[in-house]
Design a protein around this motif. Structure first.
Motif, PDB file in Angstrom:
ATOM      1  N   ASP A  67       0.999  -1.291   0.091  1.00 45.55           N
ATOM      2  CA  ASP A  67       0.036  -0.106  -0.007  1.00 45.55           C
ATOM      3  C   ASP A  67       0.964   1.214  -0.006  1.00 45.55           C
ATOM      4  N   PHE A  68       1.026   1.863  -1.237  1.00 46.74           N
ATOM      5  CA  PHE A  68       1.910   2.969  -1.459  1.00 46.74           C
ATOM      6  C   PHE A  68       1.113   4.273  -1.011  1.00 46.74           C
ATOM      7  N   ASN A  69       0.005   4.417  -0.924  1.00 46.29           N
ATOM      8  CA  ASN A  69      -1.109   5.397  -0.582  1.00 46.29           C
ATOM      9  C   ASN A  69      -1.048   6.758  -1.489  1.00 46.29           C
ATOM     10  N   THR A  70      -0.537   6.173  -2.751  1.00 45.95           N
ATOM     11  CA  THR A  70      -0.490   7.462  -3.815  1.00 45.95           C
ATOM     12  C   THR A  70      -0.611   7.075  -5.286  1.00 45.95           C
ATOM     13  N   GLY A  71      -0.844   7.624  -6.194  1.00 43.68           N
ATOM     14  CA  GLY A  71      -1.305   7.402  -7.461  1.00 43.68           C
ATOM     15  C   GLY A  71      -0.105   7.186  -8.225  1.00 43.68           C
ATOM     16  N   PRO A  72      -0.013   6.554  -9.562  1.00 40.35           N
ATOM     17  CA  PRO A  72       1.090   6.180 -10.402  1.00 40.35           C
ATOM     18  C   PRO A  72       1.539   7.493 -11.059  1.00 40.35           C
ATOM     19  N   ASP A  73       0.904   8.613 -11.066  1.00 44.96           N
ATOM     20  CA  ASP A  73       1.578   9.707 -11.557  1.00 44.96           C
ATOM     21  C   ASP A  73       2.158  10.611 -10.744  1.00 44.96           C
ATOM     22  N   THR A  74       2.371  10.190  -9.530  1.00 43.83           N
ATOM     23  CA  THR A  74       3.128  11.097  -8.461  1.00 43.83           C
ATOM     24  C   THR A  74       4.558  10.771  -8.568  1.00 43.83           C
ATOM     25  N   ASP A  75       5.370  11.879  -8.050  1.00 42.66           N
ATOM     26  CA  ASP A  75       6.717  11.717  -8.023  1.00 42.66           C
ATOM     27  C   ASP A  75       7.213  10.519  -7.555  1.00 42.66           C
ATOM     28  N   GLU A  76       6.576  10.042  -6.111  1.00 41.41           N
ATOM     29  CA  GLU A  76       7.303   8.752  -5.420  1.00 41.41           C
ATOM     30  C   GLU A  76       7.167   7.526  -6.396  1.00 41.41           C
ATOM     31  N   PRO A 103      -9.517   1.610 -14.700  1.00 41.14           N
ATOM     32  CA  PRO A 103      -8.547   2.413 -14.182  1.00 41.14           C
ATOM     33  C   PRO A 103      -7.593   1.535 -13.108  1.00 41.14           C
ATOM     34  N   GLY A 104      -8.304   0.507 -12.764  1.00 42.78           N
ATOM     35  CA  GLY A 104      -7.830  -0.254 -11.632  1.00 42.78           C
ATOM     36  C   GLY A 104      -7.689   0.226 -10.164  1.00 42.78           C
ATOM     37  N   HIS A 105      -8.601   1.163  -9.892  1.00 43.15           N
ATOM     38  CA  HIS A 105      -8.770   1.651  -8.693  1.00 43.15           C
ATOM     39  C   HIS A 105      -8.725   0.826  -7.328  1.00 43.15           C
ATOM     40  N   THR A 106      -7.838   0.809  -6.347  1.00 39.71           N
ATOM     41  CA  THR A 106      -7.934  -0.041  -5.346  1.00 39.71           C
ATOM     42  C   THR A 106      -8.557   0.939  -4.166  1.00 39.71           C
ATOM     43  N   TRP A 107      -8.425   2.105  -4.318  1.00 37.70           N
ATOM     44  CA  TRP A 107      -9.457   3.011  -3.241  1.00 37.70           C
ATOM     45  C   TRP A 107     -10.370   3.679  -4.038  1.00 37.70           C
ATOM     46  N   SER A 108     -11.599   3.249  -3.879  1.00 37.15           N
ATOM     47  CA  SER A 108     -12.963   3.421  -4.572  1.00 37.15           C
ATOM     48  C   SER A 108     -13.956   3.874  -3.751  1.00 37.15           C
ATOM     49  N   ASP A 159     -11.223   8.616  -5.922  1.00 35.99           N
ATOM     50  CA  ASP A 159     -10.878   7.222  -6.463  1.00 35.99           C
ATOM     51  C   ASP A 159      -9.448   7.195  -6.870  1.00 35.99           C
ATOM     52  N   ARG A 160      -8.575   6.194  -6.709  1.00 33.57           N
ATOM     53  CA  ARG A 160      -7.271   6.230  -7.094  1.00 33.57           C
ATOM     54  C   ARG A 160      -6.676   4.907  -6.810  1.00 33.57           C
ATOM     55  N   HIS A 180      -9.697  -1.225   1.222  1.00 34.42           N
ATOM     56  CA  HIS A 180      -9.027  -1.346   0.094  1.00 34.42           C
ATOM     57  C   HIS A 180      -9.362  -2.696  -1.150  1.00 34.42           C
ATOM     58  N   TYR A 181      -9.169  -2.525  -2.348  1.00 34.80           N
ATOM     59  CA  TYR A 181      -9.226  -3.676  -3.048  1.00 34.80           C
ATOM     60  C   TYR A 181      -7.866  -4.260  -3.296  1.00 34.80           C
ATOM     61  N   GLY A 182      -7.728  -5.631  -3.474  1.00 35.80           N
ATOM     62  CA  GLY A 182      -6.520  -5.943  -3.614  1.00 35.80           C
ATOM     63  C   GLY A 182      -5.810  -6.192  -5.243  1.00 35.80           C
ATOM     64  N   VAL A 183      -4.734  -6.624  -4.956  1.00 34.40           N
ATOM     65  CA  VAL A 183      -3.976  -6.534  -6.647  1.00 34.40           C
ATOM     66  C   VAL A 183      -3.463  -7.935  -6.515  1.00 34.40           C
ATOM     67  N   LEU A 184      -3.996  -8.663  -7.695  1.00 32.67           N
ATOM     68  CA  LEU A 184      -3.369 -10.038  -8.180  1.00 32.67           C
ATOM     69  C   LEU A 184      -2.448  -9.946  -9.365  1.00 32.67           C
ATOM     70  N   ALA A 185      -1.442 -10.455  -9.336  1.00 29.50           N
ATOM     71  CA  ALA A 185      -0.506 -10.456 -10.485  1.00 29.50           C
ATOM     72  C   ALA A 185       0.278 -12.062 -10.624  1.00 29.50           C
TER      73      ALA A 185
END
Length: 287
Positions: free
Chosen positions: A184-193, A222-227, A240-241, A278-283
């Protein structure tokens, strides 16, 4: 000699399945939620499950309960916060004995594991990462499960945590084994981190770049996990992110570690209960 048609050699066809899911401690109707979490995970048949915000007490632990439920015999847990959100040292607990931390379940033996603080270790919005090396049937697998600062205005703090994370991974990761970074990185894919992790801005350590499994192998949407479609998330009134991830290091020989499928799980109620906020991510990754 470099082969432009097969730069990694023949690609392996076998895969491993990794799930990362923030399971929200013991908030709300936690027992019913835990049943829903277990049912959802069982239907996915994972090999490795990373569990930010898993809970533990002196006499019980969510990783033990889910390990038995899922038939994943190996597990570990590292404490992080008490129920009031205060940082705790490993082994410390809140007055009622409940702590939230990071758990990991595995089908295969966990050879070693350790927890590392990220950023300001004493701060209330500090980060952490749980490292585990797993003795898989086709070679070792290294999994780093991170939790970063949660506030919207804490991007600078998260960037410092990512730099600490990158230095830590660079120091101990096996450059020949598959390496997964999730949590859980608590930030979206467009952020600097997150851009630091995926190589879209200055990286946290030389040569350290990760692929975003959703970006490479995710489904439509969009694959949002916080919705705000999630009744447990909606009261916070946050946007949503996509803030939960599975990342994989540069593919190894045979393409090992490269994601071939990614999906969001835990989006539907089970017996009337949505499993987590949160929703989960499966890979699925080549292995």
């Amino acid at each position: 000699m470099y082969d432009i048609e097969q730069p990694y050699g023949p690609l392996v066809a076998t895969t491993l399945r990794l799930i990362s899911w923030n399971v929200w401690g013991r908030y709300g109707p936690w027992a019913e939620r835990e049943q829903a979490i277990g049912d959802t995970l069982a239907a996915c048949d994972p090999d490795i499950v990373a569990l930010p915000e898993a809970w533990a007490t002196p006499d019980d632990a969510q990783v033990v309960r889910l390990s038995e439920r899922l038939g994943l015999p190996e597990h570990t847990f590292a404490a992080g916060l008490d129920e009031d959100g205060h940082p705790v040292q490993d082994g410390e607990r809140s007055d009622d004995g409940v702590v939230s931390g990071t758990g990991l379940l595995s089908r295969w033996p966990i050879l070693r594991h350790e927890r590392q603080r990220l950023g300001d270790g004493g701060g209330w919005d500090s980060g952490s990462v749980l490292f585990a090396e797993i003795d898989g049937p086709r070679g070792p697998i290294q999994v780093f499960t991170a939790m970063l600062a949660w506030r919207l205005d804490h991007s600078e703090l998260r960037q410092g945590q990512v730099r600490d994370l990158g230095a830590y991974i660079d120091r101990i990761a096996d450059r020949h084994a598959p390496v997964a970074l999730c949590g859980d990185f608590n930030t979206g894919p467009d952020t600097d981190e997150i851009r630091m992790i995926t190589g879209r801005s200055a990286v946290a350590a030389p040569g350290l770049v990760f692929y975003d499994a959703w970006e490479i192998a995710g489904g439509p949407g969009p694959g949002h996990t916080w919705s705000n479609a999630n009744p447990w998330a909606m009261p916070a009134l946050w946007p949503d992110r996509r803030i939960d991830y599975v990342f994989s290091a540069w593919p190894r020989r045979g393409g090992v570690g490269h994601p071939v499928h990614c999906e969001v799980i835990g989006t539907k109620p089970v017996h009337g209960v949505v499993p987590s906020d949160h929703y989960g991510v499966l890979a699925d990754m080549r292995y």
